[in-house]
Design an enzyme around this catalytic site. Structure first.
Site, PDB file in Angstrom:
ATOM      1  CE  LYS A 291      42.672  31.180  32.387  1.00 49.38           C
ATOM      2  NZ  LYS A 291      41.529  32.264  32.214  1.00 49.38           N
ATOM      3  NE  ARG A 366      36.288  37.602  40.414  1.00 46.97           N
ATOM      4  CZ  ARG A 366      35.796  38.121  39.628  1.00 46.97           C
ATOM      5  NH1 ARG A 366      34.354  38.086  39.820  1.00 46.97           N
ATOM      6  NH2 ARG A 366      36.028  38.315  38.359  1.00 46.97           N
TER       7      ARG A 366
END
Length: 520
Positions: A291, A366
């Site tokens: 990130k 996910r």
């Protein structure tokens, strides 16, 4: 609420279930008169109607002080020889609701932040049952006064709330007490979720969450089963193993089961069966797709807020007499860079055999959720519905901001139950379409599916990915990326982790009805 901090205390010292009249050290009372030892008394006032005479001033004086009776307004009125008074706005009669009452109670709690003992007159709202009103006030006050303080060593800070008295002369006391008890339990559960989500990731690892979950389960009448990395590998949970590969901390899949019982503790036939799957990324660096180097990293300790909400909500089911059979899957691991970390282009094999090409290591939620969803479909008998909750996509936060979570699903019946629970608890949601025209964006050249779609509508393509693993069972997905934390105090949401989803899930499980019609 006063849970022990996670850095020093042994598991045996973690007590998630205070006595019946307390939330942590907070005592709750119902009285016909305001106690003389209260530090401050809240007086609800609307934008119309008479000003209660005990306030000692008229509406013109209130208006001159800038107080109009709107929701969110308060005015402290000191008195000599008695408790201070706080005028609390409750808005116009036509716009009053449980949500506005909860907001007003939070406003009162913050205006009285320097007082240890609060008392508040419980207003009577047209169309709002006394027990619901009492519950909303207790939730608003307790959640507004919440602070995560186990690591804070400064001596000058707001005193903790020690006592709350609801004053009601006309409402049925038994109904008020019933609402106070439910508000106590829902606030307690929400504060557990906040404590877990606010804890630094170096202190609250997947293994530490396992320890806490075992204590919560024992205290709350839940069955628990935990799968370590070896067991996950044997189960074929390639998503969990792949995401965890770069971390020095091992993963944990924590499975919780609530079996409904009657008042004598005997098992009863459940009203329905629902399975919950929660994203428990204890810290999300983005993996090799690191990130940006900014404060977003500090917020990534809350990437396990979905799992925290499920654990917290399930802790309240026995005490509230839930009739549904509930299974929870907490998918807990870090997502870290390292020599063994999952790489772009890797192919993972999910539980059940579906292969997934990884084209974004920061779309890891996910990948762990897919294993939990497949396990949920394999239960016998199968669940009537599956619900997952996750801080899943920045796309959802950009679309909805920080006040609404996204909801999406393959069956309107379960989606509508989520929406109804969200409306009742003021943990609001906005429905997105499960637009299968976008499914082709997930097609992979080398695997059954890839883990990201195009640059647009990422919240929808993420849901389409998850749908691949629910085997056609009625399913809904809550994307709480924007609602999991706030940067400043906002209504009953205290700065930091909000515990979003806890009360929504409690309400959903208390009122759950199996969706009947086939709808895929």
């Amino acid at each position: 609420m006063s849970f022990p901090s996670f850095h020093a205390e042994a598991v045996a010292d973690f007590h998630p279930a205070p006595s019946v009249d307390e939330v942590g050290a907070i005592k709750l009372h119902v009285s016909k008169t305001a106690p003389a030892d209260a530090g401050v008394i809240g007086i609800p006032i609307g934008v119309e109607g008479e000003v209660p005479p005990e306030l000692g001033i008229d509406r013109a004086t209130l208006s001159a002080s800038g107080f109009e009776g709107k929701v969110g307004q308060s005015l402290v009125i000191p008195r000599k020889g008695g408790p201070a008074l706080i005028a609390v706005g409750i808005g116009p009669q036509a716009e009053r609701s449980l949500a506005s009452l909860r907001h007003s109670a939070a406003t009162f709690a913050r205006a009285g932040s320097h007082y240890n003992h609060l008392a508040v007159n419980l207003p009577s709202f047209v169309g709002v049952a006394p027990d619901a009103a009492a519950m909303a006030v207790v939730e608003g006050v307790l959640l507004a006064r919440y602070r995560y303080r186990p690591l804070k060593r400064m001596t000058q800070q707001e005193p903790p709330l020690g006592q709350l008295t609801l004053v009601s002369q006309s409402l049925p006391p038994d109904e008020v007490k019933r609402g106070v008890e439910r508000g106590r339990r829902t606030a307690q559960a929400t504060e557990l979720a906040r404590d877990l989500s606010n804890a630094p990731a170096t202190l609250l690892t997947a293994r530490r969450l396992e320890e806490i979950a075992r204590v919560v389960a024992e205290s709350s009448g839940l069955d628990i089963e935990v799968f370590d990395e070896k067991a996950l590998s044997e189960l074929g949970c390639g998503g969990m193993i792949g995401v965890n590969a770069g971390s020095s901390e091992p993963p944990r899949l924590i499975k919780l089961i609530y079996r409904p019982k009657d008042s004598r503790g005997q098992p009863i036939e459940p009203s329905g069966r629902i399975s919950l799957v929660g994203k428990g990324i204890m810290y999300d660096s983005g993996g090799l797709g690191l990130k940006p180097n900014d404060l977003v990293h500090a917020a990534m300790k809350t990437d396990m807020s979905g799992a925290a909400a499920i654990l917290a909500a399930m802790s309240a089911l026995s005490g509230l007499g839930a009739k549904a059979y509930v299974t929870g899957y907490l998918m807990c691991t870090d997502n870290m860079p390292g020599g063994k970390a999952m790489r772009l282009g890797d192919v993972l094999t999910a539980r059940g055999g579906k292969t997934v090409e990884v084209l974004n290591t920061d779309a890891e939620g996910r990948l762990v959720m897919m294993d939990g969803l497949v396990l949920a479909t394999e239960e016998q008998p199968p669940p009537d519905a599956i619900l997952d909750i996750a801080t899943l996509t920045g796309a959802c936060e950009r679309a909805l901001g920080n006040d609404n979570a996204g909801v999406i699903g393959n069956h309107q019946g379960i989606v509508d139950q989520v929406r109804a629970a969200a409306e009742k608890t003021d943990e609001t949601v906005w429905q997105f379409p499960l637009d299968r025209r976008m499914r082709k964006e997930l097609d992979s050249e080398v695997a059954d599916i890839k883990n990201i779609g195009g640059i647009n509508a990422g919240q929808i393509t993420a849901a389409l990915f998850l749908e691949e693993f629910v085997a056609g069972i009625p399913w809904a997905h809550i994307d709480m990326a924007g609602t999991s934390r706030v940067e400043t105090d906002k209504t009953w949401r205290s700065k930091g982790a909000t515990g979003y989803g806890t009360r929504l899930l409690i309400e959903l499980m208390l009122s759950f009805n199996p969706p009947r019609e086939t709808q895929h």
